[in-house]
Design an enzyme around this catalytic site. Sequence first.
Site, PDB file in Angstrom:
ATOM      1  N   ASP A  23      28.880 -11.679  26.766  1.00 42.62           N
ATOM      2  CA  ASP A  23      27.454 -11.997  26.915  1.00 42.62           C
ATOM      3  C   ASP A  23      27.274 -12.760  28.223  1.00 42.62           C
ATOM      4  OD1 ASP A  23      24.766 -12.780  24.862  1.00 42.62           O
ATOM      5  OD2 ASP A  23      25.087 -13.818  26.756  1.00 42.62           O
ATOM      6  N   ASP A  52      22.236  -7.743  28.370  1.00 42.87           N
ATOM      7  CA  ASP A  52      23.279  -8.603  28.942  1.00 42.87           C
ATOM      8  C   ASP A  52      24.481  -8.766  28.018  1.00 42.87           C
ATOM      9  OD1 ASP A  52      22.356 -10.384  26.998  1.00 42.87           O
ATOM     10  OD2 ASP A  52      22.681 -12.106  28.298  1.00 42.87           O
ATOM     11  N   GLU A  53      24.685  -7.815  27.140  1.00 40.86           N
ATOM     12  CA  GLU A  53      25.678  -8.012  26.095  1.00 40.86           C
ATOM     13  C   GLU A  53      26.355  -6.698  25.721  1.00 40.86           C
ATOM     14  OE1 GLU A  53      23.717 -10.715  23.343  1.00 40.86           O
ATOM     15  OE2 GLU A  53      25.026  -9.868  21.795  1.00 40.86           O
TER      16      GLU A  53
HETATM   17  N1  DCP Z   1      15.168 -13.226  26.896  1.00 41.18           N
HETATM   18  C1  DCP Z   1      13.779 -13.364  26.884  1.00 41.18           C
HETATM   19  N2  DCP Z   1      13.168 -14.034  25.843  1.00 41.18           N
HETATM   20  C2  DCP Z   1      13.905 -14.570  24.833  1.00 41.18           C
HETATM   21  C3  DCP Z   1      15.312 -14.441  24.839  1.00 41.18           C
HETATM   22  C4  DCP Z   1      15.914 -13.759  25.898  1.00 41.18           C
HETATM   23  O1  DCP Z   1      13.091 -12.867  27.785  1.00 41.18           O
HETATM   24  N3  DCP Z   1      13.296 -15.223  23.836  1.00 41.18           N
HETATM   25  C5  DCP Z   1      15.799 -12.539  28.051  1.00 41.18           C
HETATM   26  C6  DCP Z   1      16.164 -13.532  29.122  1.00 41.18           C
HETATM   27  C7  DCP Z   1      17.654 -13.687  29.008  1.00 41.18           C
HETATM   28  C8  DCP Z   1      18.098 -12.337  28.461  1.00 41.18           C
HETATM   29  O2  DCP Z   1      17.017 -11.876  27.673  1.00 41.18           O
HETATM   30  O3  DCP Z   1      18.249 -14.009  30.253  1.00 41.18           O
HETATM   31  C9  DCP Z   1      19.365 -12.406  27.643  1.00 41.18           C
HETATM   32  O4  DCP Z   1      19.147 -13.189  26.483  1.00 41.18           O
HETATM   33  P1  DCP Z   1      20.197 -14.213  25.912  1.00 41.18           P
HETATM   34  O5  DCP Z   1      19.753 -14.580  24.548  1.00 41.18           O
HETATM   35  O6  DCP Z   1      21.579 -13.658  26.064  1.00 41.18           O
HETATM   36  O7  DCP Z   1      19.990 -15.526  26.812  1.00 41.18           O
HETATM   37  P2  DCP Z   1      20.539 -15.901  28.234  1.00 41.18           P
HETATM   38  O8  DCP Z   1      21.457 -14.864  28.783  1.00 41.18           O
HETATM   39  O9  DCP Z   1      19.390 -16.262  29.115  1.00 41.18           O
HETATM   40  O10 DCP Z   1      21.302 -17.252  27.957  1.00 41.18           O
HETATM   41  P3  DCP Z   1      22.741 -17.506  27.283  1.00 41.18           P
HETATM   42  O11 DCP Z   1      23.564 -18.145  28.367  1.00 41.18           O
HETATM   43  O12 DCP Z   1      22.465 -18.452  26.172  1.00 41.18           O
HETATM   44  O13 DCP Z   1      23.284 -16.200  26.824  1.00 41.18           O
HETATM   45 CA    CA Z   2      23.217 -14.106  27.600  1.00 36.14          CA
HETATM   46 CA    CA Z   3      22.517 -11.782  24.967  1.00 37.11          CA
END
Ligand code: DCP
Ligand code: CA
Ligand code: CA
Length: 361
Positions: A4, A104-105
């Site tokens: 991720d 992203d996963e």
């Molecule tokens: N995303 C979004 N709204 C949300 C959750 C996520 O627009 N409520 C988008 C932005 C993130 C992407 O999806 O960058 C991937 O979600 P993740 O839950 O994997 O979160 P992040 O990658 O940002 O953070 P982490 O480091 O916790 O994985």
């Molecule tokens: Ca992420």
């Molecule tokens: Ca994710």
Amino acid sequence: MLLDLDSFYAQCEENVNPSLKGKPVVVCVYSGRTHDSGAVSTANYAARKYGVKAGIPIVRAKKILESLDAAFVPMNHPLYEQVSERIMETLRTQADAFEQTSIDEAFLDVSERADHSFVSAKDAALEIKKQLATQENVTASIGIGPNKLVAKIASDQSKPDGLTIVKTEQATEFLAPLSANRIPGVGKKAEEKLAQLNVFTISDLSNLSPATLVDAFGKSLGAYLYRAARGEDDEPVRERGPPTQFSRIATLKQNTRDAEDTYQLLAELAKSVSDKLKEQEMSCKSVAIIAILNDLSIHSRSRTLEPPTSEVNKIEIAAKQLTQEFLQATPEATLRRLGIKASGLSKEAGQTNMSKFLGAQ
Ligand code: DCP
Ligand code: CA
Ligand code: CA
């Protein structure tokens, strides 16, 4: 293994604009209504330290970071899709089987190439991290486990830039103290139900009998939870099939029930859906509008397109007509948000290949 990417959208923004490095970065989804209205999509770890996270209002994030040199950038989805596609393409080559589960996963089954050894799997993960750093300048958190469930939970254990390895014989011990909501599929509702049963940790969960779980959650979720609490899962890592629909949705500048007020937004949404179809060399058989009213109820109307198309004009005209018809037929409806969905997708016929072929001559 489950990989991720860390604060994914924020890392993409930092890479296209290096002046953001080191600052708290907040990626914003502006609703377009007033200057600052909208929600946070994600924030980098420098901003998270202060409690800024996905879903909170932009206004609140600004207040929290007021005295810091923080950057607020609008969401740029096409950029993230491009970066994601490049990364996923590389990752796919590193696995026996590959399954992307979100932008992203992804799950990578590395059993064969790691010779069923967790030590070799760890080396593979370190190699992947190095590659991501040099090729894309991004970090990711990786979980390695005996199955998808444990790998996924392990990937959440240490972030950012984490690597958590849970061997088969360590799985139950690893899971026991974790909160039950760490199990994928346990959302707010399930969590409340579990609390009523005095279940807070996965260890608590593992003490419930199958009958109690099936009683509370039904046969399928109940059985899943029973096994999950024991770290058991035998879902294979498998490539997902081609997408079956693309949709785009956005908020109107103001609530309206005048079809003409929606035309500009519908044109933008149609363009975006059409671009996506063309990029994937696909056409759609059906176009739908998704109407979210001021009372937040959701409605949808669809139409078949003959022949299937990816043309922006055809999608736009269909969406405008559907919106007009919906408003005429629903006198009490006031629109708040509107979306366009293209479904019934198929690969474009030989035509595009032919035109590419001719173009290449
Ligand atoms: N995303 C979004 N709204 C949300 C959750 C996520 O627009 N409520 C988008 C932005 C993130 C992407 O999806 O960058 C991937 O979600 P993740 O839950 O994997 O979160 P992040 O990658 O940002 O953070 P982490 O480091 O916790 O994985
Ligand atoms: Ca992420
Ligand atoms: Ca994710």
